[in-house]
Write an enzyme that holds these catalytic residues in place. Structure first.
Site, PDB file in Angstrom:
ATOM      1  N   ASP A  60      91.040  35.024  25.524  1.00 53.67           N
ATOM      2  CA  ASP A  60      92.145  35.785  26.094  1.00 53.67           C
ATOM      3  C   ASP A  60      91.383  36.596  26.831  1.00 53.67           C
ATOM      4  O   ASP A  60      90.983  37.801  26.501  1.00 53.67           O
ATOM      5  CB  ASP A  60      92.945  36.566  24.994  1.00 53.67           C
ATOM      6  CG  ASP A  60      94.229  37.278  25.606  1.00 53.67           C
ATOM      7  OD1 ASP A  60      94.149  37.451  26.765  1.00 53.67           O
ATOM      8  OD2 ASP A  60      94.876  37.895  24.942  1.00 53.67           O
ATOM      9  N   GLN A 103     106.576  44.776  35.454  1.00 52.43           N
ATOM     10  CA  GLN A 103     106.213  43.601  36.183  1.00 52.43           C
ATOM     11  C   GLN A 103     104.740  44.176  37.073  1.00 52.43           C
ATOM     12  O   GLN A 103     103.673  43.317  37.071  1.00 52.43           O
ATOM     13  CB  GLN A 103     107.053  43.090  37.333  1.00 52.43           C
ATOM     14  CG  GLN A 103     108.410  42.562  36.379  1.00 52.43           C
ATOM     15  CD  GLN A 103     109.337  41.964  37.303  1.00 52.43           C
ATOM     16  OE1 GLN A 103     108.649  41.363  38.348  1.00 52.43           O
ATOM     17  NE2 GLN A 103     110.646  42.385  37.470  1.00 52.43           N
ATOM     18  N   SER A 137      96.011  32.472  46.352  1.00 47.68           N
ATOM     19  CA  SER A 137      97.139  32.283  46.723  1.00 47.68           C
ATOM     20  C   SER A 137      97.181  32.329  48.203  1.00 47.68           C
ATOM     21  O   SER A 137      96.650  33.294  48.646  1.00 47.68           O
ATOM     22  CB  SER A 137      98.336  32.989  45.716  1.00 47.68           C
ATOM     23  OG  SER A 137      99.505  32.909  46.418  1.00 47.68           O
ATOM     24  N   TYR A 190     102.652  40.494  42.793  1.00 45.26           N
ATOM     25  CA  TYR A 190     101.782  39.733  42.970  1.00 45.26           C
ATOM     26  C   TYR A 190     100.916  39.328  44.344  1.00 45.26           C
ATOM     27  O   TYR A 190      99.728  38.917  44.213  1.00 45.26           O
ATOM     28  CB  TYR A 190     102.592  38.240  43.055  1.00 45.26           C
ATOM     29  CG  TYR A 190     102.118  36.721  42.637  1.00 45.26           C
ATOM     30  CD1 TYR A 190     101.482  36.579  41.404  1.00 45.26           C
ATOM     31  CD2 TYR A 190     101.564  35.953  43.679  1.00 45.26           C
ATOM     32  CE1 TYR A 190     100.740  35.214  41.228  1.00 45.26           C
ATOM     33  CE2 TYR A 190     100.956  34.589  43.636  1.00 45.26           C
ATOM     34  CZ  TYR A 190     100.488  34.471  42.456  1.00 45.26           C
ATOM     35  OH  TYR A 190      99.872  33.344  42.280  1.00 45.26           O
ATOM     36  N   VAL A 192      99.949  41.963  45.747  1.00 48.23           N
ATOM     37  CA  VAL A 192      98.918  43.041  45.650  1.00 48.23           C
ATOM     38  C   VAL A 192      97.690  42.671  44.734  1.00 48.23           C
ATOM     39  O   VAL A 192      96.686  42.741  45.198  1.00 48.23           O
ATOM     40  CB  VAL A 192      99.416  44.334  45.286  1.00 48.23           C
ATOM     41  CG1 VAL A 192      98.273  45.395  45.064  1.00 48.23           C
ATOM     42  CG2 VAL A 192     100.466  44.826  46.239  1.00 48.23           C
ATOM     43  N   LYS A 194      96.878  39.569  44.152  1.00 50.70           N
ATOM     44  CA  LYS A 194      96.045  38.166  44.970  1.00 50.70           C
ATOM     45  C   LYS A 194      95.214  38.754  45.919  1.00 50.70           C
ATOM     46  O   LYS A 194      94.049  38.242  46.183  1.00 50.70           O
ATOM     47  CB  LYS A 194      96.886  37.076  45.088  1.00 50.70           C
ATOM     48  CG  LYS A 194      97.653  36.718  43.963  1.00 50.70           C
ATOM     49  CD  LYS A 194      96.431  35.790  43.200  1.00 50.70           C
ATOM     50  CE  LYS A 194      96.875  34.763  42.017  1.00 50.70           C
ATOM     51  NZ  LYS A 194      95.882  34.534  41.241  1.00 50.70           N
ATOM     52  N   VAL A 223     101.859  25.530  43.139  1.00 47.76           N
ATOM     53  CA  VAL A 223     101.643  24.289  42.234  1.00 47.76           C
ATOM     54  C   VAL A 223     103.049  24.180  41.276  1.00 47.76           C
ATOM     55  O   VAL A 223     103.576  25.203  40.904  1.00 47.76           O
ATOM     56  CB  VAL A 223     100.522  24.508  41.315  1.00 47.76           C
ATOM     57  CG1 VAL A 223     100.342  23.429  40.281  1.00 47.76           C
ATOM     58  CG2 VAL A 223      99.188  24.832  42.130  1.00 47.76           C
TER      59      VAL A 223
END
Length: 280
Positions: A60, A103, A137, A190, A192, A194, A223
């Site tokens: 993990d 989030q 991404s 997301y 920020v 990536k 994907v």
């Protein structure tokens, strides 16, 4: 000397497809790692039935004790690591019900902070001349950050890891104050996360040049996976091709590879929709 490859978050989807390709093409030992031990072992058994023989280890990347156990196991078992593919990550979709602050915190923690902490823990074990591939991404393109000032800071060749961590902290503080749009970060955690992963890729490449370690990032496409709830236009098998290519073939470092195998500049206009005339 045994060659070793490690893939994080690999019990399903893109990670599992990457492990499968590595088992087929890499002349060494491939580790399938996952947070969920049962699912990880089941994934290994699935590949065993296809004649492939990955090894499994529960990992993990968000848990420092788990990372230390894995690091110590690898240190005591092998002479070093040849390939590390950082695939583990999360995505909150637009219909997610969790509070915005939660989030943002979780997305930065899993996608960026945990990736960095795990990679830094494994660097002493990574062989000179090894490969590190970070799954990114199209959201990681620098143009996705609205503020020119932030873009200049995050893409500066003088940026340090400590400075990059401070920038992500500033972003999270802006979210808590409901000022992320006003202060130029945009609306997507997301994005920020990536962009930060890509920034880490390039600064790590500069740091490790003297050791011949090649560090790159790749946008594998949208994907089809559990993470996207089945949406997407690229199968995991197709998406795995370019991460594995970066891991196995001779490459320059500091690259941002697109899903069609083209290397795109991190800065400049957003290339979505312009690569081969297809939306990306």
């Amino acid at each position: 000397m045994t060659q070793v490859a490690i893939v994080t978050g690999a019990n399903k989807g893109l990670g599992l497809a990457i492990v499968k390709l590595l088992c087929e093409r890499f002349d060494g030992t491939v580790y399938l790692t996952s947070r969920d031990e049962k699912r990880g072992q089941n994934a290994c058994e699935e590949l065993n039935q296809q004649g492939l023989t990955p090894k499994y280890y529960q990992l993990d990347v968000t848990d420092s004790e788990s990372v230390i156990r894995f690091r110590d196991y690898m240190k005591n078992t092998y002479e070093g690591i040849d390939i590390l593919i950082n695939n583990a990550g999360i995505l909150f979709l637009k219909d997610a019900k969790e509070p915005k602050t939660y989030q943002a915190e979780q997305t930065i923690f899993v996608n960026f902070t945990s990736l960095v902490n795990f990679t830094e823990a494994m660097l002493p074990l990574t062989k000179d001349g090894g490969k590190i591939v970070n799954i990114s991404s199209s959201s990681g393109h620098l143009s996705r950050i609205p503020s020119q000032e932030i873009r200049e800071k995050i893409s500066s060749p003088e940026l340090t890891l400590e400075g990059l961590r401070r920038l992500t902290d500033l972003y999270l503080d802006a979210v808590k104050r409901n000022k992320e749009m006003e202060e130029g970060w945009g609306e997507s955690p997301y994005v920020v996360s990536k962009v930060a992963v890509n920034a880490y890729t390039f600064l790590l490449h500069r740091r490790l040049k003297s050791r011949g370690i090649i560090v790159n990032c790749v946008h594998p496409g949208y994907v089809m996976s559990d993470m996207t709830h089945g949406a997407g236009d690229v199968s995991p098998a197709a998406a795995a091709e370019h991460p594995v290519r970066l891991a196995l073939e001779p490459q320059a470092g500091g690259l941002y590879m697109w899903r069609n195998g083209t290397t795109v500049p991190w800065g400049g206009p957003d290339p979505r929709g312009y690569i081969d005339g297809k939306p990306v």
